[in-house]
Design a protein around this motif. Structure first.
Motif, PDB file in Angstrom:
ATOM      1  N   LEU A 109       0.849  -1.180   0.000  1.00  0.00           N
ATOM      2  CA  LEU A 109       0.000   0.000   0.000  1.00  0.00           C
ATOM      3  C   LEU A 109       0.888   1.235   0.000  1.00  0.00           C
ATOM      4  O   LEU A 109       1.652   1.459   0.945  1.00  0.00           O
ATOM      5  N   VAL A 110       0.808   2.032  -1.051  1.00  0.00           N
ATOM      6  CA  VAL A 110       1.633   3.229  -1.134  1.00  0.00           C
ATOM      7  C   VAL A 110       0.850   4.434  -0.623  1.00  0.00           C
ATOM      8  O   VAL A 110      -0.383   4.446  -0.658  1.00  0.00           O
ATOM      9  N   PRO A 111       1.530   5.454  -0.118  1.00  0.00           N
ATOM     10  CA  PRO A 111       0.825   6.633   0.397  1.00  0.00           C
ATOM     11  C   PRO A 111      -0.002   7.319  -0.700  1.00  0.00           C
ATOM     12  O   PRO A 111       0.435   7.445  -1.840  1.00  0.00           O
ATOM     13  N   ALA A 112      -1.209   7.719  -0.348  1.00  0.00           N
ATOM     14  CA  ALA A 112      -2.096   8.426  -1.275  1.00  0.00           C
ATOM     15  C   ALA A 112      -3.126   9.209  -0.466  1.00  0.00           C
ATOM     16  O   ALA A 112      -3.377   8.918   0.710  1.00  0.00           O
ATOM     17  N   GLY A 138      -6.615   8.241   8.309  1.00  0.00           N
ATOM     18  CA  GLY A 138      -7.584   9.274   7.974  1.00  0.00           C
ATOM     19  C   GLY A 138      -7.701   9.547   6.492  1.00  0.00           C
ATOM     20  O   GLY A 138      -8.217  10.601   6.084  1.00  0.00           O
ATOM     21  N   ALA A 139      -7.236   8.608   5.648  1.00  0.00           N
ATOM     22  CA  ALA A 139      -7.363   8.788   4.202  1.00  0.00           C
ATOM     23  C   ALA A 139      -8.802   8.536   3.770  1.00  0.00           C
ATOM     24  O   ALA A 139      -9.537   7.771   4.399  1.00  0.00           O
ATOM     25  N   ASP A 140      -9.207   9.183   2.697  1.00  0.00           N
ATOM     26  CA  ASP A 140     -10.525   8.940   2.120  1.00  0.00           C
ATOM     27  C   ASP A 140     -10.461   7.623   1.350  1.00  0.00           C
ATOM     28  O   ASP A 140      -9.503   7.381   0.604  1.00  0.00           O
ATOM     29  N   TRP A 141     -11.441   6.754   1.514  1.00  0.00           N
ATOM     30  CA  TRP A 141     -11.415   5.485   0.806  1.00  0.00           C
ATOM     31  C   TRP A 141     -12.830   4.944   0.640  1.00  0.00           C
ATOM     32  O   TRP A 141     -13.747   5.286   1.384  1.00  0.00           O
ATOM     33  N   GLN A 187     -10.439  10.702  -8.574  1.00  0.00           N
ATOM     34  CA  GLN A 187      -9.961  12.065  -8.777  1.00  0.00           C
ATOM     35  C   GLN A 187      -8.457  12.057  -8.573  1.00  0.00           C
ATOM     36  O   GLN A 187      -7.910  11.093  -8.028  1.00  0.00           O
ATOM     37  N   PRO A 188      -7.753  13.092  -9.016  1.00  0.00           N
ATOM     38  CA  PRO A 188      -6.297  13.104  -8.853  1.00  0.00           C
ATOM     39  C   PRO A 188      -5.893  12.832  -7.406  1.00  0.00           C
ATOM     40  O   PRO A 188      -6.520  13.317  -6.465  1.00  0.00           O
ATOM     41  N   GLY A 189      -4.839  12.035  -7.243  1.00  0.00           N
ATOM     42  CA  GLY A 189      -4.380  11.660  -5.915  1.00  0.00           C
ATOM     43  C   GLY A 189      -4.969  10.369  -5.409  1.00  0.00           C
ATOM     44  O   GLY A 189      -4.701   9.956  -4.274  1.00  0.00           O
ATOM     45  N   THR A 190      -5.766   9.675  -6.248  1.00  0.00           N
ATOM     46  CA  THR A 190      -6.417   8.428  -5.854  1.00  0.00           C
ATOM     47  C   THR A 190      -5.636   7.230  -6.390  1.00  0.00           C
ATOM     48  O   THR A 190      -5.218   7.218  -7.549  1.00  0.00           O
ATOM     49  N   ARG A 191      -5.452   6.225  -5.564  1.00  0.00           N
ATOM     50  CA  ARG A 191      -4.884   4.945  -5.986  1.00  0.00           C
ATOM     51  C   ARG A 191      -5.987   3.895  -5.991  1.00  0.00           C
ATOM     52  O   ARG A 191      -6.850   3.887  -5.108  1.00  0.00           O
ATOM     53  N   VAL A 192      -5.934   2.994  -6.969  1.00  0.00           N
ATOM     54  CA  VAL A 192      -6.919   1.926  -7.085  1.00  0.00           C
ATOM     55  C   VAL A 192      -6.215   0.601  -6.819  1.00  0.00           C
ATOM     56  O   VAL A 192      -5.208   0.287  -7.471  1.00  0.00           O
ATOM     57  N   TYR A 193      -6.735  -0.166  -5.872  1.00  0.00           N
ATOM     58  CA  TYR A 193      -6.189  -1.479  -5.539  1.00  0.00           C
ATOM     59  C   TYR A 193      -7.257  -2.533  -5.791  1.00  0.00           C
ATOM     60  O   TYR A 193      -8.399  -2.382  -5.355  1.00  0.00           O
ATOM     61  N   CYS A 194      -6.867  -3.612  -6.477  1.00  0.00           N
ATOM     62  CA  CYS A 194      -7.833  -4.657  -6.817  1.00  0.00           C
ATOM     63  C   CYS A 194      -7.207  -6.029  -6.656  1.00  0.00           C
ATOM     64  O   CYS A 194      -6.058  -6.249  -7.050  1.00  0.00           O
ATOM     65  N   CYS A 195      -7.994  -6.950  -6.086  1.00  0.00           N
ATOM     66  CA  CYS A 195      -7.575  -8.345  -5.988  1.00  0.00           C
ATOM     67  C   CYS A 195      -8.804  -9.218  -6.174  1.00  0.00           C
ATOM     68  O   CYS A 195      -9.869  -8.939  -5.613  1.00  0.00           O
ATOM     69  N   GLY A 196      -8.650 -10.282  -6.956  1.00  0.00           N
ATOM     70  CA  GLY A 196      -9.776 -11.163  -7.209  1.00  0.00           C
ATOM     71  C   GLY A 196      -9.493 -12.080  -8.376  1.00  0.00           C
ATOM     72  O   GLY A 196      -8.349 -12.197  -8.834  1.00  0.00           O
TER      73      GLY A 196
END
Length: 320
Positions: A109-112, A138-141, A187-196
């Motif tokens: 997990l990288v900082p975002a 406190g990140a938005d997710w 939006q800019p500054g967002t990272r997407v993580y997916c597993c499945g």
């Protein structure tokens, strides 16, 4: 993920907990037999679980990373698997000893500023500690989590405690996941993580194709479909420490040739998924055929996975 293997830095743990967490899914709690501290880990990490039968499988750590004395994993019964998950479900009892390799993390997990998490089925496991970490910071997710039925969504009740940040979408009620609708929140500054499963990863990759590079990070439980190698002729590998040079034939893996030469390269899945057999490349251009590295890491050509990767150049120099 895998078969008979050599695993680095193994130790023995005991099964101290076993409970169902969804239809076809059990969670195991593992601890040191003497109550000792376990190696630290970070969200996205997995371990090699060495079963009493000798089988070795990889599972994502999905418990509390701040608990230094126990690990938690969740295991889906694979109906068409090779027997590892069935053994865990049917035969592995409380108090039994299992071997541990790792942990290691190919899915960090990288900082975002914000995150969009997407999970399919048992793919929720590496995302659970990521969600806990993002929430702690406190990140938005938000999480989009799909499965065949509500009863098959592992840890669904726990996740519901996060409120409207979590979108549970069993297929029998909602159909396939609405990826475009969910990704509208990007939006800019967002990272997407997916597993499945592979079809979900392919759909997410397609849905994220227009986003900036490095936005999406995925983890696979099975290897990607490979095209043919970049070259079908033999190549050489120089072991920099011993100055030994070996030839890799077209029909042999780098891993097998290095092992025959006496090089101590540890391995596990032999599919380019787990990351155990990573070796450092000092010179030459690897032909990356794994399912671990991203495009930037491949372009750097500073490492390779010996079980599946080969060479584009006539010779590779590796740090062995």
């Amino acid at each position: 993920m895998s078969q008979e293997v050599h695993v680095a830095e193994t130790r023995t743990l005991r099964v101290t907990g076993k409970e169902p967490v969804a239809d076809g899914v059990v969670a195991l709690t593992l601890a040191d037999p003497d109550g000792g501290r376990l190696p630290d880990w970070t969200p996205g990490a997995h371990i090699d679980l060495i079963l009493p039968s000798g089988m070795v499988r990889q599972y994502s750590l999905c418990g509390d990373r701040w608990d230094a004395y126990s690990y938690r994993i969740a295991v889906l019964r694979e109906q068409n698997g090779r027997g590892g998950s069935a053994y865990i479900h049917d035969d592995l009892d409380l108090g039994e000893a299992v071997g541990l390799g790792g942990p290691r993390n190919n899915f960090p997990l990288v900082p975002a500023e914000r995150y969009l998490f997407i999970a399919g089925g048992i793919g929720i496991t590496p995302l659970l500690p990521m969600i806990a970490q993002a929430d702690l910071l406190g990140a938005d997710w938000q999480l989009l989590y799909g499965g065949r039925r509500e009863a098959s969504l592992a840890f669904g009740q726990d996740l519901a405690g996060y409120g409207d940040r979590v979108h549970l979408r069993p297929e029998d009620r909602y159909g396939l996941l609405d990826l475009p609708g969910f990704l509208d929140a990007w939006q800019p500054g967002t990272r997407v993580y997916c597993c499945g499963p592979a079809p979900l990863l392919a759909a997410v990759e397609q849905a994220c194709a227009g986003l900036p590079q490095h936005t999406l990070r995925t983890e696979r439980f099975t290897a990607s479909t490979l095209t043919g190698p970049a070259r079908s002729t033999p190549f050489e590998i120089e072991l920099a420490r011993s100055k030994t040079v070996v030839t890799v034939p077209a029909d042999s893996s780098v891993l097998d040739v290095l092992a025959a030469a006496g090089a101590d390269v540890l391995s596990s899945c032999r599919q380019g998924v787990c990351g155990t057999c990573e070796i450092t490349v000092l010179a030459g251009e690897p032909d990356h055929r794994d399912s671990v590295l991203d495009d930037t890491e491949r372009a750097a050509s500073t490492c390779m996975f010996a079980c599946v990767s080969r060479s584009r150049s006539d010779r590779l120099v590796v740090d062995l």
